[in-house]
Write a protein that holds these residues in place. Structure first.
Motif, mmCIF file in Angstrom:
data_model
loop_
_atom_site.group_PDB
_atom_site.id
_atom_site.type_symbol
_atom_site.label_atom_id
_atom_site.label_comp_id
_atom_site.label_asym_id
_atom_site.label_seq_id
_atom_site.Cartn_x
_atom_site.Cartn_y
_atom_site.Cartn_z
ATOM 1 N N GLN A 48 11.889 27.502 -3.020
ATOM 2 C CA GLN A 48 12.957 26.792 -3.494
ATOM 3 C C GLN A 48 14.544 27.570 -3.351
ATOM 4 O OE1 GLN A 48 14.812 25.772 -8.009
ATOM 5 N NE2 GLN A 48 12.744 25.129 -7.472
ATOM 6 N N PRO A 49 15.396 26.937 -2.891
ATOM 7 C CA PRO A 49 16.785 27.656 -2.678
ATOM 8 C C PRO A 49 17.141 27.571 -3.862
ATOM 9 C CG PRO A 49 16.565 25.846 -0.826
ATOM 10 C CD PRO A 49 15.442 25.868 -1.894
ATOM 11 N N LEU A 247 11.781 24.094 6.095
ATOM 12 C CA LEU A 247 13.317 23.646 5.797
ATOM 13 C C LEU A 247 13.586 23.586 4.507
ATOM 14 C CD1 LEU A 247 13.810 20.424 8.337
ATOM 15 C CD2 LEU A 247 14.778 22.665 8.449
ATOM 16 N N ASN A 248 12.383 24.141 3.494
ATOM 17 C CA ASN A 248 12.697 24.417 2.137
ATOM 18 C C ASN A 248 13.147 23.409 1.387
ATOM 19 O OD1 ASN A 248 12.042 27.176 3.053
ATOM 20 N ND2 ASN A 248 14.277 27.291 3.847
ATOM 21 N N SER A 249 12.542 22.022 1.617
ATOM 22 C CA SER A 249 13.075 21.099 0.785
ATOM 23 C C SER A 249 12.211 20.578 -0.565
ATOM 24 C CB SER A 249 13.261 19.887 1.725
ATOM 25 O OG SER A 249 14.248 20.380 2.617
ATOM 26 N N GLY A 250 11.099 21.363 -0.795
ATOM 27 C CA GLY A 250 10.459 20.902 -1.761
ATOM 28 C C GLY A 250 9.322 19.885 -1.374
ATOM 29 N N LEU A 312 17.039 19.116 0.738
ATOM 30 C CA LEU A 312 17.299 19.322 2.004
ATOM 31 C C LEU A 312 18.686 19.499 2.253
ATOM 32 C CD1 LEU A 312 16.363 19.282 4.824
ATOM 33 C CD2 LEU A 312 16.588 16.652 5.005
ATOM 34 N N LYS A 313 19.694 18.777 1.494
ATOM 35 C CA LYS A 313 20.939 19.267 1.843
ATOM 36 C C LYS A 313 21.516 20.590 1.558
ATOM 37 C CE LYS A 313 25.447 17.232 0.609
ATOM 38 N NZ LYS A 313 26.094 18.389 0.220
ATOM 39 N N ALA A 314 20.903 21.196 0.487
ATOM 40 C CA ALA A 314 21.214 22.258 -0.196
ATOM 41 C C ALA A 314 20.456 23.490 0.941
ATOM 42 C CB ALA A 314 20.381 22.829 -1.464
ATOM 43 N N PRO A 401 11.848 34.098 8.445
ATOM 44 C CA PRO A 401 13.180 34.706 8.647
ATOM 45 C C PRO A 401 14.253 34.823 7.601
ATOM 46 C CG PRO A 401 12.955 33.340 10.282
ATOM 47 C CD PRO A 401 11.765 33.176 9.613
ATOM 48 N N MET A 402 14.268 33.472 7.010
ATOM 49 C CA MET A 402 15.231 33.162 5.878
ATOM 50 C C MET A 402 15.116 34.024 4.717
ATOM 51 S SD MET A 402 17.993 31.066 5.637
ATOM 52 C CE MET A 402 17.951 29.333 6.133
ATOM 53 N N TYR A 403 13.711 34.384 4.464
ATOM 54 C CA TYR A 403 13.707 34.920 3.129
ATOM 55 C C TYR A 403 12.720 36.177 3.050
ATOM 56 C CZ TYR A 403 10.083 31.217 2.659
ATOM 57 O OH TYR A 403 9.254 30.261 2.997
#
Length: 426
Positions: A48-49, A247-250, A312-314, A401-403
């Protein structure tokens, strides 16, 4: 000469050089025994971002304050909410904004695309897939061919690895395309095979499909946010994806679809109609006669699923800042480091079935255990490592790679080395 070292100090040195390292702070990690778990499961569900909570709160506030007028007065007007997602997704997928539609979920979108692009005849009716495709794709194609009156055993052609191998060879894919030639209606492959982690050559496959007069479509669930694409340039006909993995959107988040402009701009191209796919200039006249938008959004059914698009937007705001090509470069380095470290492990009976060539894989390495795989997976879980298990014997490891960091990768190696040495972590 090795470029890597199996040491914590070396991993930390790589992290110190990583220009993307601060993005890790933008995510929440699940905890194990009071500390962050090592999370290598972004190929199943992304983290979750931290910006999601505020983004949802904004939409709730706008709903509370504006009610129906939020469609045009909200901070992010709901009337056009999905359009803000197209530009960052177009960069990730290598497309034009007009070729992107954010809607529904993956399998729903696959059915919609098949209804438009699978137009079988008595002689051209086959769908080409890889053996062991994700079950949802298998079920979708099976039911689609049945709806057209064909026997799946005859209409679905599966490409299989050679005996004793786990991966599909490019030359075998091309050979089967040529063998079935003018009987193929659609080629539908996963861009990355969910089990082996193999990345297929989409440009080559698309070209071969078109040479025999077939449609080229892809399920990019394991590609989106993982490996940059060039869907427009490659002339891919259609593609679908989910957004809850890389894409980490839940969980259950909105899906996406690509339709090449050569089809999307053709208002006469067959599709199912819905109010939100209708031409905007006439939409609110509320008249008979479906006139689709001359874009991929001409396949949309309904108004934007705002609450299902917020995450997704976040997340896409982070992707836009980081850059998909920068993320891919780090991903290759992370996965290469993981591969190097795993080569140092002795005493466990496993093999990496993902391609060795980093250009033929994404962020995932699939470790196939010939014995005690489930026990090892449980021991990893007990040690605070979150990876997933796939029958009959694969542990999928996906440093994202993002986190994820190089230190994460090294600690994973330490723990699996302890397991191999029977110094089990408790």
């Amino acid at each position: 000469m090795n470029l890597f070292e199996a040491s914590l100090s070396f991993a930390r040195e790589l992290d110190g050089q990583d220009e993307l390292r601060n993005f890790r702070d933008e995510f929440y990690f699940p905890e194990r025994d009071g500390k962050d778990a090592i999370y290598f499961c972004g190929n199943s569900l992304g983290l979750q971002p931290k910006g999601v909570e505020a983004a949802i709160a904004q939409e709730l506030a706008d709903w509370r304050q504006h009610a129906v007028e939020g469609y045009w007065n909200a901070k992010n007007p709901w009337l056009f909410y999905q359009t803000a997602l197209r530009e960052p997704l177009a960069k990730i997928m290598g497309s034009r904004e007009t070729e992107i539609s954010v809607m529904n979920t993956l399998t729903v979108n696959l059915h919609f695309m098949m209804l438009s692009f699978y137009k079988p005849t008595k002689s051209r009716f086959k769908v080409l897939m890889e053996e062991g495709a994700f079950p949802s794709d298998q079920y979708a194609v099976e039911t689609q061919v049945k709806m057209h009156g064909f026997d799946p055993e005859e209409a679905i052609v599966e490409i299989k690895p050679r005996p004793g191998e786990h991966l599909l060879r490019s030359e075998d894919i091309l050979q089967i395309i040529n063998e079935h030639n003018d009987t193929i209606a659609v080629i539908l492959l996963g861009g990355i095979n969910y089990y082996t982690g193999q990345l297929y050559n989409l440009a080559e496959i698309t070209k071969a499909a078109h040479q025999v007069g077939a449609i080229a479509g892809f399920d990019l669930a394991h590609v989106a946010g993982n490996v940059p694409m060039q869907l427009h340039e490659w002339q891919v006909d259609f593609a679908v994806w989910c957004s809850y993995k890389y894409l980490n959107s839940g969980p259950g988040a909105v899906g996406g679809a690509f339709v090449h402009e050569k089809h999307a701009a053709n208002r006469g191209y067959p599709r199912l109609g819905g109010w939100w796919g209708n031409e905007e200039s006439t939409r609110f006249k509320m008249e008979k006669g479906f006139i689709p938008k001359a874009t991929a959004e001409g396949w949309q059914m309904s108004t934007a699923q705002v609450m299902n698009m917020v995450s997704l937007k976040a997340s896409l705001e982070l992707f836009d800042t980081a850059g998909i090509h920068n993320l891919r470069a780090k991903s290759i380095q992370l996965t290469n480091y993981l591969e190097f470290l795993l080569a140092q492990v002795k005493g466990l009976n496993f093999e990496i079935i993902t391609p060795k060539d980093c250009n033929e894989r994404g962020a995932q390495l699939s470790l196939r255990f010939n014995e005690k795989g489930k026990e090892i997976h449980q021991q990893l879980t007990n040690a605070g490592i979150i990876v997933d298990w796939r029958e009959p014997g694969v542990i999928r490891v996906a440093p994202t790679p993002m986190y994820n960091s190089y230190e994460d990768v090294f600690h994973f190696y330490e723990i699996i080395e302890n397991i191999a040495s029977k110094r089990l972590i408790k």
